[in-house]
Write a protein that holds these residues in place. Structure first.
Motif, PDB file in Angstrom:
ATOM      1  N   ALA A   1      -6.657   1.017   8.626  1.00  0.00           N
ATOM      2  CA  ALA A   1      -6.282   1.800   7.450  1.00  0.00           C
ATOM      3  C   ALA A   1      -6.268   0.908   6.215  1.00  0.00           C
ATOM      4  O   ALA A   1      -5.986  -0.285   6.297  1.00  0.00           O
ATOM      5  N   ALA A   2      -6.601   1.522   5.069  1.00  0.00           N
ATOM      6  CA  ALA A   2      -6.677   0.726   3.838  1.00  0.00           C
ATOM      7  C   ALA A   2      -6.552   1.621   2.621  1.00  0.00           C
ATOM      8  O   ALA A   2      -6.890   2.804   2.663  1.00  0.00           O
ATOM      9  N   ASP A   3      -6.072   1.020   1.532  1.00  0.00           N
ATOM     10  CA  ASP A   3      -6.106   1.707   0.247  1.00  0.00           C
ATOM     11  C   ASP A   3      -7.432   1.342  -0.436  1.00  0.00           C
ATOM     12  O   ASP A   3      -8.232   0.579   0.107  1.00  0.00           O
ATOM     13  N   ILE A   4      -7.684   1.891  -1.614  1.00  0.00           N
ATOM     14  CA  ILE A   4      -8.962   1.654  -2.285  1.00  0.00           C
ATOM     15  C   ILE A   4      -9.165   0.174  -2.595  1.00  0.00           C
ATOM     16  O   ILE A   4     -10.267  -0.345  -2.431  1.00  0.00           O
ATOM     17  N   ASP A   5      -8.111  -0.535  -3.006  1.00  0.00           N
ATOM     18  CA  ASP A   5      -8.264  -1.958  -3.313  1.00  0.00           C
ATOM     19  C   ASP A   5      -8.705  -2.747  -2.082  1.00  0.00           C
ATOM     20  O   ASP A   5      -9.583  -3.616  -2.169  1.00  0.00           O
ATOM     21  N   MET A   6      -8.121  -2.443  -0.926  1.00  0.00           N
ATOM     22  CA  MET A   6      -8.508  -3.129   0.309  1.00  0.00           C
ATOM     23  C   MET A   6      -9.941  -2.762   0.699  1.00  0.00           C
ATOM     24  O   MET A   6     -10.705  -3.606   1.153  1.00  0.00           O
ATOM     25  N   LEU A   7     -10.315  -1.509   0.498  1.00  0.00           N
ATOM     26  CA  LEU A   7     -11.683  -1.102   0.803  1.00  0.00           C
ATOM     27  C   LEU A   7     -12.686  -1.812  -0.103  1.00  0.00           C
ATOM     28  O   LEU A   7     -13.742  -2.248   0.355  1.00  0.00           O
ATOM     29  N   ILE A   8     -12.349  -1.951  -1.377  1.00  0.00           N
ATOM     30  CA  ILE A   8     -13.216  -2.696  -2.298  1.00  0.00           C
ATOM     31  C   ILE A   8     -13.359  -4.133  -1.822  1.00  0.00           C
ATOM     32  O   ILE A   8     -14.464  -4.688  -1.804  1.00  0.00           O
ATOM     33  N   GLU A   9     -12.268  -4.741  -1.411  1.00  0.00           N
ATOM     34  CA  GLU A   9     -12.313  -6.115  -0.902  1.00  0.00           C
ATOM     35  C   GLU A   9     -13.217  -6.203   0.332  1.00  0.00           C
ATOM     36  O   GLU A   9     -14.058  -7.098   0.436  1.00  0.00           O
ATOM     37  N   ARG A  10     -13.060  -5.283   1.263  1.00  0.00           N
ATOM     38  CA  ARG A  10     -13.878  -5.290   2.484  1.00  0.00           C
ATOM     39  C   ARG A  10     -15.351  -5.074   2.166  1.00  0.00           C
ATOM     40  O   ARG A  10     -16.226  -5.769   2.690  1.00  0.00           O
ATOM     41  N   LEU A  11     -15.647  -4.094   1.325  1.00  0.00           N
ATOM     42  CA  LEU A  11     -17.038  -3.790   0.999  1.00  0.00           C
ATOM     43  C   LEU A  11     -17.698  -4.897   0.181  1.00  0.00           C
ATOM     44  O   LEU A  11     -18.903  -5.129   0.302  1.00  0.00           O
ATOM     45  N   SER A  12     -16.915  -5.601  -0.625  1.00  0.00           N
ATOM     46  CA  SER A  12     -17.449  -6.677  -1.461  1.00  0.00           C
ATOM     47  C   SER A  12     -17.971  -7.854  -0.644  1.00  0.00           C
ATOM     48  O   SER A  12     -18.768  -8.649  -1.152  1.00  0.00           O
ATOM     49  N   ARG A  13     -17.549  -7.953   0.594  1.00  0.00           N
ATOM     50  CA  ARG A  13     -18.056  -9.042   1.451  1.00  0.00           C
ATOM     51  C   ARG A  13     -19.558  -8.933   1.658  1.00  0.00           C
ATOM     52  O   ARG A  13     -20.234  -9.949   1.776  1.00  0.00           O
TER      53      ARG A  13
ATOM     54  N   MET B   1       0.839  -1.185   0.000  1.00  0.00           N
ATOM     55  CA  MET B   1       0.000   0.000   0.000  1.00  0.00           C
ATOM     56  C   MET B   1       0.884   1.249   0.000  1.00  0.00           C
ATOM     57  O   MET B   1       1.750   1.396   0.827  1.00  0.00           O
ATOM     58  N   SER B   2       0.629   2.120  -0.901  1.00  0.00           N
ATOM     59  CA  SER B   2       1.362   3.375  -0.984  1.00  0.00           C
ATOM     60  C   SER B   2       0.899   4.319   0.117  1.00  0.00           C
ATOM     61  O   SER B   2      -0.293   4.484   0.345  1.00  0.00           O
ATOM     62  N   ALA B   3       1.818   4.962   0.804  1.00  0.00           N
ATOM     63  CA  ALA B   3       1.481   5.821   1.938  1.00  0.00           C
ATOM     64  C   ALA B   3       0.522   6.945   1.546  1.00  0.00           C
ATOM     65  O   ALA B   3      -0.338   7.314   2.317  1.00  0.00           O
ATOM     66  N   SER B   4       0.666   7.500   0.348  1.00  0.00           N
ATOM     67  CA  SER B   4      -0.200   8.612  -0.041  1.00  0.00           C
ATOM     68  C   SER B   4      -1.611   8.149  -0.398  1.00  0.00           C
ATOM     69  O   SER B   4      -2.503   8.962  -0.513  1.00  0.00           O
ATOM     70  N   LYS B   5      -1.814   6.864  -0.557  1.00  0.00           N
ATOM     71  CA  LYS B   5      -3.119   6.332  -0.956  1.00  0.00           C
ATOM     72  C   LYS B   5      -3.776   5.527   0.158  1.00  0.00           C
ATOM     73  O   LYS B   5      -4.790   4.910  -0.047  1.00  0.00           O
TER      74      LYS B   5
ATOM     75  N   ALA C   1     -13.417   6.540  -4.711  1.00  0.00           N
ATOM     76  CA  ALA C   1     -12.430   7.627  -4.646  1.00  0.00           C
ATOM     77  C   ALA C   1     -13.136   8.968  -4.436  1.00  0.00           C
ATOM     78  O   ALA C   1     -12.682   9.799  -3.642  1.00  0.00           O
ATOM     79  N   ALA C   2     -14.258   9.170  -5.119  1.00  0.00           N
ATOM     80  CA  ALA C   2     -15.011  10.420  -4.958  1.00  0.00           C
ATOM     81  C   ALA C   2     -15.575  10.535  -3.546  1.00  0.00           C
ATOM     82  O   ALA C   2     -15.505  11.606  -2.928  1.00  0.00           O
ATOM     83  N   ARG C   3     -16.141   9.449  -3.024  1.00  0.00           N
ATOM     84  CA  ARG C   3     -16.698   9.489  -1.656  1.00  0.00           C
ATOM     85  C   ARG C   3     -15.597   9.681  -0.620  1.00  0.00           C
ATOM     86  O   ARG C   3     -15.772  10.399   0.362  1.00  0.00           O
ATOM     87  N   LEU C   4     -14.446   9.055  -0.820  1.00  0.00           N
ATOM     88  CA  LEU C   4     -13.330   9.239   0.111  1.00  0.00           C
ATOM     89  C   LEU C   4     -12.854  10.686   0.117  1.00  0.00           C
ATOM     90  O   LEU C   4     -12.534  11.232   1.167  1.00  0.00           O
ATOM     91  N   ALA C   5     -12.831  11.307  -1.048  1.00  0.00           N
ATOM     92  CA  ALA C   5     -12.445  12.722  -1.122  1.00  0.00           C
ATOM     93  C   ALA C   5     -13.429  13.589  -0.347  1.00  0.00           C
ATOM     94  O   ALA C   5     -13.027  14.515   0.365  1.00  0.00           O
TER      95      ALA C   5
ATOM     96  N   ALA D   1     -14.616  16.535   4.758  1.00  0.00           N
ATOM     97  CA  ALA D   1     -15.443  16.663   5.962  1.00  0.00           C
ATOM     98  C   ALA D   1     -14.648  16.405   7.244  1.00  0.00           C
ATOM     99  O   ALA D   1     -15.145  16.653   8.344  1.00  0.00           O
ATOM    100  N   GLY D   2     -13.429  15.890   7.116  1.00  0.00           N
ATOM    101  CA  GLY D   2     -12.606  15.621   8.289  1.00  0.00           C
ATOM    102  C   GLY D   2     -12.854  14.274   8.931  1.00  0.00           C
ATOM    103  O   GLY D   2     -12.381  14.008  10.040  1.00  0.00           O
ATOM    104  N   LEU D   3     -13.572  13.391   8.241  1.00  0.00           N
ATOM    105  CA  LEU D   3     -13.855  12.057   8.779  1.00  0.00           C
ATOM    106  C   LEU D   3     -12.835  11.012   8.345  1.00  0.00           C
ATOM    107  O   LEU D   3     -12.748   9.943   8.921  1.00  0.00           O
ATOM    108  N   VAL D   4     -12.095  11.335   7.291  1.00  0.00           N
ATOM    109  CA  VAL D   4     -11.084  10.431   6.722  1.00  0.00           C
ATOM    110  C   VAL D   4      -9.846  11.267   6.415  1.00  0.00           C
ATOM    111  O   VAL D   4      -9.957  12.443   6.082  1.00  0.00           O
ATOM    112  N   TRP D   5      -8.688  10.659   6.538  1.00  0.00           N
ATOM    113  CA  TRP D   5      -7.458  11.345   6.165  1.00  0.00           C
ATOM    114  C   TRP D   5      -6.469  10.345   5.600  1.00  0.00           C
ATOM    115  O   TRP D   5      -6.625   9.152   5.743  1.00  0.00           O
ATOM    116  N   ARG D   6      -5.479  10.890   4.887  1.00  0.00           N
ATOM    117  CA  ARG D   6      -4.378  10.078   4.323  1.00  0.00           C
ATOM    118  C   ARG D   6      -3.108  10.423   5.058  1.00  0.00           C
ATOM    119  O   ARG D   6      -2.886  11.569   5.431  1.00  0.00           O
ATOM    120  N   VAL D   7      -2.273   9.409   5.233  1.00  0.00           N
ATOM    121  CA  VAL D   7      -0.974   9.631   5.874  1.00  0.00           C
ATOM    122  C   VAL D   7       0.115   9.211   4.906  1.00  0.00           C
ATOM    123  O   VAL D   7      -0.008   8.251   4.201  1.00  0.00           O
TER     124      VAL D   7
END
Length: 95
Positions: A53-65, A1-5, A80-84, A89-95
């Motif tokens: 913490a997760a990148d988009i691919d991991m989130l897709i995997e989790r949500l697909s369950r 997982m890339s740190a910026s993602k 990606a649009a919803r995460l932005a 809104a300050g509910l999600v952030w990237r490190v």
């Protein structure tokens, strides 16, 4: 997982969630003292990030369950649009 993602969210105990019958979810974010009005898939993304913490691919995997996400490319763009929005809104952030 890339740190910026890699996306992060506060642990679930720092939010109070109330799902309304019309599909709207109210989330009181304890750290900020703000209440957010969210529609799907934003609450589901916060739930998935509650697992860690997760990148988009991991989130897709989790949500697909529990959800049919349809076309992978469209799902990736929508998430990606919803995460932005959640980041703004300050509910999600990237490190």
């Amino acid at each position: 997982m890339s740190a910026s993602k890699v996306f992060h969210a506060d642990e679930p105990g720092r939010r109070i969630v109330k799902r309304l019958p019309d599909g709207v979810t109210l989330i009181f974010h304890r750290p900020s003292g703000l209440t957010h009005i969210l529609g799907s898939p934003a609450p589901e993304l916060l739930e998935a990030l509650g697992e860690g913490a997760a990148d988009i691919d991991m989130l897709i995997e989790r949500l697909s369950r529990d959800h049919d996400l349809g076309d992978a490319g469209e799902a990736r763009a929508a998430l990606a649009a919803r995460l932005a929005e959640l980041e703004t809104a300050g509910l999600v952030w990237r490190v």
